[in-house]
Design an enzyme around this catalytic site. Structure first.
Site, PDB file in Angstrom:
ATOM      1  N   SER A 103      -5.325   4.503 -65.068  1.00 30.17           N
ATOM      2  CA  SER A 103      -4.465   3.687 -64.202  1.00 30.17           C
ATOM      3  C   SER A 103      -4.535   4.162 -62.761  1.00 30.17           C
ATOM      4  CB  SER A 103      -3.026   3.799 -64.698  1.00 30.17           C
ATOM      5  OG  SER A 103      -2.125   3.341 -63.718  1.00 30.17           O
TER       6      SER A 103
ATOM      7  N   TYR B 224       4.162   8.398 -67.092  1.00 27.24           N
ATOM      8  CA  TYR B 224       3.099   7.433 -67.415  1.00 27.24           C
ATOM      9  C   TYR B 224       1.797   7.862 -66.732  1.00 27.24           C
ATOM     10  CZ  TYR B 224       0.263   3.193 -67.122  1.00 27.24           C
ATOM     11  OH  TYR B 224      -0.777   2.302 -67.172  1.00 27.24           O
TER      12      TYR B 224
HETATM   13  N1  LIG Z   1      -1.590  -4.331 -66.636  1.00 28.26           N
HETATM   14  C1  LIG Z   1      -1.754  -3.448 -65.676  1.00 28.26           C
HETATM   15  O1  LIG Z   1      -1.439  -3.703 -64.497  1.00 28.26           O
HETATM   16  C2  LIG Z   1      -2.338  -2.095 -65.975  1.00 28.26           C
HETATM   17  C3  LIG Z   1      -2.617  -1.236 -64.899  1.00 28.26           C
HETATM   18  C4  LIG Z   1      -3.154   0.012 -65.155  1.00 28.26           C
HETATM   19  C5  LIG Z   1      -3.431   0.403 -66.463  1.00 28.26           C
HETATM   20  N2  LIG Z   1      -3.139  -0.431 -67.497  1.00 28.26           N
HETATM   21  C6  LIG Z   1      -3.440   0.026 -68.854  1.00 28.26           C
HETATM   22  O2  LIG Z   1      -4.241  -0.935 -69.494  1.00 28.26           O
HETATM   23  C7  LIG Z   1      -3.977  -0.956 -70.898  1.00 28.26           C
HETATM   24  C8  LIG Z   1      -3.625  -2.368 -71.343  1.00 28.26           C
HETATM   25  O3  LIG Z   1      -2.488  -2.801 -70.597  1.00 28.26           O
HETATM   26  P1  LIG Z   1      -1.839  -4.233 -70.739  1.00 28.26           P
HETATM   27  O4  LIG Z   1      -1.344  -4.620 -69.405  1.00 28.26           O
HETATM   28  O5  LIG Z   1      -2.749  -5.118 -71.493  1.00 28.26           O
HETATM   29  O6  LIG Z   1      -0.551  -3.857 -71.618  1.00 28.26           O
HETATM   30  P2  LIG Z   1       0.033  -4.528 -72.933  1.00 28.26           P
HETATM   31  O7  LIG Z   1       1.312  -3.822 -73.203  1.00 28.26           O
HETATM   32  O8  LIG Z   1       0.057  -6.000 -72.815  1.00 28.26           O
HETATM   33  O9  LIG Z   1      -1.035  -4.147 -74.023  1.00 28.26           O
HETATM   34  C9  LIG Z   1      -1.000  -2.959 -74.776  1.00 28.26           C
HETATM   35  C10 LIG Z   1      -1.009  -3.342 -76.243  1.00 28.26           C
HETATM   36  O10 LIG Z   1      -1.054  -2.124 -76.988  1.00 28.26           O
HETATM   37  C11 LIG Z   1      -0.150  -2.203 -78.050  1.00 28.26           C
HETATM   38  N3  LIG Z   1       0.334  -0.846 -78.316  1.00 28.26           N
HETATM   39  C12 LIG Z   1       1.155  -0.107 -77.550  1.00 28.26           C
HETATM   40  N4  LIG Z   1       1.358   1.095 -78.097  1.00 28.26           N
HETATM   41  C13 LIG Z   1       0.628   1.114 -79.252  1.00 28.26           C
HETATM   42  C14 LIG Z   1       0.420   2.066 -80.254  1.00 28.26           C
HETATM   43  N5  LIG Z   1       1.018   3.259 -80.194  1.00 28.26           N
HETATM   44  N6  LIG Z   1      -0.402   1.766 -81.283  1.00 28.26           N
HETATM   45  C15 LIG Z   1      -1.009   0.563 -81.350  1.00 28.26           C
HETATM   46  N7  LIG Z   1      -0.835  -0.405 -80.423  1.00 28.26           N
HETATM   47  C16 LIG Z   1      -0.026  -0.115 -79.392  1.00 28.26           C
HETATM   48  C17 LIG Z   1       0.972  -3.115 -77.601  1.00 28.26           C
HETATM   49  O11 LIG Z   1       1.603  -3.768 -78.695  1.00 28.26           O
HETATM   50  C18 LIG Z   1       0.241  -4.086 -76.681  1.00 28.26           C
HETATM   51  O12 LIG Z   1      -0.090  -5.282 -77.357  1.00 28.26           O
HETATM   52  C19 LIG Z   1      -2.864   0.064 -71.113  1.00 28.26           C
HETATM   53  O13 LIG Z   1      -3.463   1.279 -71.495  1.00 28.26           O
HETATM   54  C20 LIG Z   1      -2.230   0.188 -69.758  1.00 28.26           C
HETATM   55  O14 LIG Z   1      -1.601   1.433 -69.584  1.00 28.26           O
HETATM   56  C21 LIG Z   1      -2.609  -1.669 -67.286  1.00 28.26           C
END
Ligand SMILES: NC(=O)c1ccc[n+]([C@@H]2O[C@H](COP(=O)([O-])OP(=O)(O)OC[C@H]3O[C@@H](n4cnc5c(N)ncnc54)[C@H](O)[C@@H]3O)[C@@H](O)[C@H]2O)c1
Length: 338
Positions: A130, A155
């Site tokens: 991130s 985080y």
């Molecule tokens: N969206 C953003 O702006 C952003 C920015 C930087 C990093 N990220 C990273 O990208 C990745 C995806 O993010 P996103 O925005 O799609 O989030 P999101 O929450 O929509 O997707 C994450 C998915 O993982 C599942 N999940 C969470 N914990 C879990 C666990 N312990 N076991 C199994 N499944 C689990 C959730 O149910 C969810 O569907 C994450 O690692 C997030 O930290 C996202």
């Protein structure tokens, strides 16, 4: 190619799964479908994947990444070629409310992913880091060559920890790993806990929107399709050792082992008030703004330097916020019938 996509019911994971299926790869999508935000949206994303012509090559597994035995069995049975690890407890603000969720999903879960890859000859692990790892850094744009030792939230610390854990596995077991530092991702099927979604919902319901830091943020908002392209181009470009890396002058962005980190961001930081104005134009409606101070754990500005990504993969994100926000609003109106 057989790919494990974790977080497959999530915002980014569902888009990545669809891309891989559309090009003919086999995808095992894992998610625990937790209720951090409305799980019906997660179900709807899975339905969308299952409606694809290539969906016969998709299998969904409901499992938590911190389930050690379950993960061991899954990896041993499926023998994945590559892994895209996106499951995580996301969100900066929630890490103040529920810190343990970040250790369980992001640290213990990541450990199980690394072990699964190590014991089953996975050829490349690509995982979500991130932009929050840049923490207290103020020198813009943020580059992978910068030191990132000053996280401002648990985080961010969990994501930085993933990068360090991955390095040890790249070193000890020669596992190629690539960490992707996403910059504020937005777009259709986006997350209900993120600003664009919250703003859109509030404006359409005639509610005030909460504008933190009095709107003085600048964020490198990055469109979902650009993130997906970035993920796929790094997935196809297996991490390699950097021949120029030296321990005498260690470059934080590469290594003498097959370990990489990249920024994926729009390289166009946008003032939060401009972002809101663009949304107002797309909705044809004005927002009522409630101006509030900077939230604990948040950083004021982000700006991605993507030169490392461009040099190694040739890919550079290009979508403008006008296009991206319009696409989001169209999806939102359609999905929620407003
Ligand atoms: N969206 C953003 O702006 C952003 C920015 C930087 C990093 N990220 C990273 O990208 C990745 C995806 O993010 P996103 O925005 O799609 O989030 P999101 O929450 O929509 O997707 C994450 C998915 O993982 C599942 N999940 C969470 N914990 C879990 C666990 N312990 N076991 C199994 N499944 C689990 C959730 O149910 C969810 O569907 C994450 O690692 C997030 O930290 C996202």
């Amino acid at each position: 190619m057989k790919v494990l996509v974790t977080g497959a019911a999530g915002f980014i994971g569902s888009h990545v799964s669809m891309y891989l299926l559309e090009r003919g790869d086999e995808v095992v999508g894992l998610d625990n479908l937790n209720d951090y935000y409305d799980p019906t949206l997660k179900d709807a994303r899975l339905e969308r994947i299952n409606a694809l012509p290539g969906a016969d090559k998709f299998r969904f597994v409901k499992m938590s990444v911190e389930d050690r035995e379950g993960m061991e069995t899954l990896f041993a049975e499926e023998k994945f070629d590559k892994v895209v690890h996106l499951a995580a407890q996301a969100g900066v603000r929630y890490s103040i409310e529920n810190p343990h969720a970040y250790i369980d999903s992001n640290i213990v879960g990541f450990m199980n992913i690394l072990e699964g890859c190590r014991h089953n000859a996975v050829k490349h692990l690509v995982y979500a880091s991130s932009s929050s790892v840049y923490g207290a850094n103020e020198s813009m744009p943020f580059a992978v060559e910068d030191n990132v030792d000053h996280p401002m939230s648990l985080y961010a610390a969990s994501k930085k920890a993933n990068e360090l854990m991955a390095h040890t596995y790249s070193n000890l077991y020669n596992l190629p790993t690539t960490g992707l530092r996403f910059f504020t991702v937005y777009g259709p099927w986006g997350r209900p806990d993120m600003a664009l979604f919250l703003f859109t919902k509030a404006i359409l319901e005639d509610e005030p929107i909460k504008v933190f830091n009095h709107g003085n943020h600048r964020r490198d908002f990055t469109y979902i399709d650009d993130i997906v392209e970035g993920i796929i181009s790094t997935l196809d470009n297996t991490a390699q050792a950097d021949p120029n890396w030296t321990g005498e002058k260690p470059n934080p962005g590469s290594s003498k082992v097959p370990w990489k980190v990249y920024n994926i961001g729009a390289q166009t930081p946008v003032h939060l008030l401009t972002y809101i104005e663009t949304l107002e134009n797309a909705l044809g409606k004005k927002a009522e703004k409630e101006l509030l101070p900077l939230q604990p754990g948040d950083v004021p500005d982000t700006f991605a330097d993507v030169e490392a990504l461009v040099n190694d993969t040739g890919y550079r994100p290009t979508t403008t916020i006008e296009t991206g926000i319009n696409n989001f609003v169209q999806w939102y109106r359609d999905y929620y019938k407003v």
